[in-house]
Structure formats: C-alpha cells, structure tokens
Design a protein around this motif. Structure first.
Motif, mmCIF file in Angstrom:
data_model
loop_
_atom_site.group_PDB
_atom_site.id
_atom_site.type_symbol
_atom_site.label_atom_id
_atom_site.label_comp_id
_atom_site.label_asym_id
_atom_site.label_seq_id
_atom_site.Cartn_x
_atom_site.Cartn_y
_atom_site.Cartn_z
ATOM 1 N N UNK A 23 0.811 -1.153 -0.060
ATOM 2 C CA UNK A 23 0.184 -0.091 0.119
ATOM 3 C C UNK A 23 0.912 1.261 -0.025
ATOM 4 N N UNK A 24 2.094 1.332 0.941
ATOM 5 C CA UNK A 24 2.873 2.531 0.735
ATOM 6 C C UNK A 24 3.644 2.526 -0.552
ATOM 7 N N UNK A 25 3.911 1.454 -1.291
ATOM 8 C CA UNK A 25 4.619 1.744 -2.586
ATOM 9 C C UNK A 25 3.424 2.197 -3.475
ATOM 10 N N UNK A 26 2.279 1.753 -3.467
ATOM 11 C CA UNK A 26 1.361 2.422 -4.408
ATOM 12 C C UNK A 26 0.934 3.658 -4.029
ATOM 13 N N UNK A 27 0.788 4.322 -2.761
ATOM 14 C CA UNK A 27 0.555 5.398 -2.625
ATOM 15 C C UNK A 27 1.810 6.509 -2.763
ATOM 16 N N UNK A 28 2.836 6.106 -2.686
ATOM 17 C CA UNK A 28 4.070 6.866 -2.989
ATOM 18 C C UNK A 28 4.279 7.023 -4.572
ATOM 19 N N UNK A 29 3.896 6.032 -5.301
ATOM 20 C CA UNK A 29 4.052 5.912 -6.753
ATOM 21 C C UNK A 29 2.873 6.916 -7.395
ATOM 22 N N UNK A 30 1.775 6.893 -6.467
ATOM 23 C CA UNK A 30 0.489 7.723 -7.021
ATOM 24 C C UNK A 30 1.128 9.563 -6.543
ATOM 25 N N UNK A 31 1.568 9.128 -5.592
ATOM 26 C CA UNK A 31 2.305 10.847 -5.104
ATOM 27 C C UNK A 31 3.107 11.368 -5.972
ATOM 28 N N UNK A 32 3.977 10.586 -6.551
ATOM 29 C CA UNK A 32 5.044 11.067 -7.543
ATOM 30 C C UNK A 32 4.361 11.909 -8.878
ATOM 31 N N UNK A 33 3.234 11.144 -9.193
ATOM 32 C CA UNK A 33 2.703 11.537 -10.285
ATOM 33 C C UNK A 33 1.640 12.674 -10.082
ATOM 34 N N UNK A 34 1.447 13.197 -8.773
ATOM 35 C CA UNK A 34 0.284 14.229 -8.677
ATOM 36 C C UNK A 34 0.829 15.483 -9.173
#
Length: 132
Positions: free
Chosen positions: A74-85
């Motif tokens: 979950x942290x990996x997915x959130x951080x990848x989404x955060x990088x593309x915000x």
C-alpha cells in the motif's frame, strides 16, 4: 527486524518533513482571488503523506509478515501515485519560475521516489516464506 523498524521510522520522518515543508519552506503559491493548481497539489500531497505516515506507524506495531507485506504494498502504491500528482494528475502553474516548479514539485517527486525505493527494499528483504 531492527532494519525494517528503522526503515519505517525513516519513511514516517521523510513524509513528515514533506508535510511540514509544504506548510512552510516548500509552500505552493499563495491563495488569492484565483486558486492555483499547486494549492490542490499541496492538499492532495498532504493527504497522501498523512496516509503513508499512518501506515508506517501501524507497521511498527505489527510483527506479522503478511500484514507488513500488505502495508508495504500500500505504501509503495501511494508513493507512486504521490510522485505523479504534481504536473501529471493535477496541472501546476505554467510559469517555470514559480514556487511550484522550483520547490514543491521537485520536493514531492523526490520524497515519493525515496519512499518507493525504501519500500521496495523492504519488500525484497522480507521475501522469506510466510507461515499462515
């Protein structure tokens, strides 16, 4: 196990610095008559960072391998989404000399990348078979 707890504390601390920075030294453009896109980028980033901090603190309390793997995913997915915000999911200011281009976007992408790398490292180190 101690290495993983240090990684969890590091993730929470890095995300905490990002949240504090977005409210102070990496702040987006000020809100005036027109609300800029970087204001919304900052709001979304603070929400995603808060989720990562909460998950990292929850992971500190658990010793179960499957629970830790789930939280790491979950942290990996959130951080990848955060990088593309900033810039991809939410458009930021058009001028390259504005705060969002100079400070906010690089800070968010860098922190999200560091967290993703730490989390990938944790997932690799935690590959031993789980007993159910």
């Amino acid at each position: 196990m101690l290495k993983i707890k240090i990684a969890d504390i590091a993730i929470a601390a890095i995300e905490g610095v990002l949240v504090a920075g977005l409210f102070s030294f990496w702040s987006p453009c000020p809100v005036g008559e027109h609300i800029m896109g970087c204001h919304w980028v900052s709001n979304v980033t603070v929400a995603l960072s808060s989720a990562v901090i909460l998950l990292s603190l929850l992971k500190l309390l658990s010793g179960e391998v499957l629970f830790r793997r789930g939280i790491n995913s979950a942290v990996l997915l959130i951080s990848l989404i955060q990088a593309f915000v900033p810039g991809w999911l939410i458009a930021i200011c058009a001028h390259e000399h504005m705060r969002c281009h100079v400070y906010s976007q690089p800070a968010v992408v860098t922190v999200a990348g560091i967290v993703a790398l730490i989390t990938i490292g944790e997932l690799v180190l935690d590959r031993k078979p789980a007993t159910v």
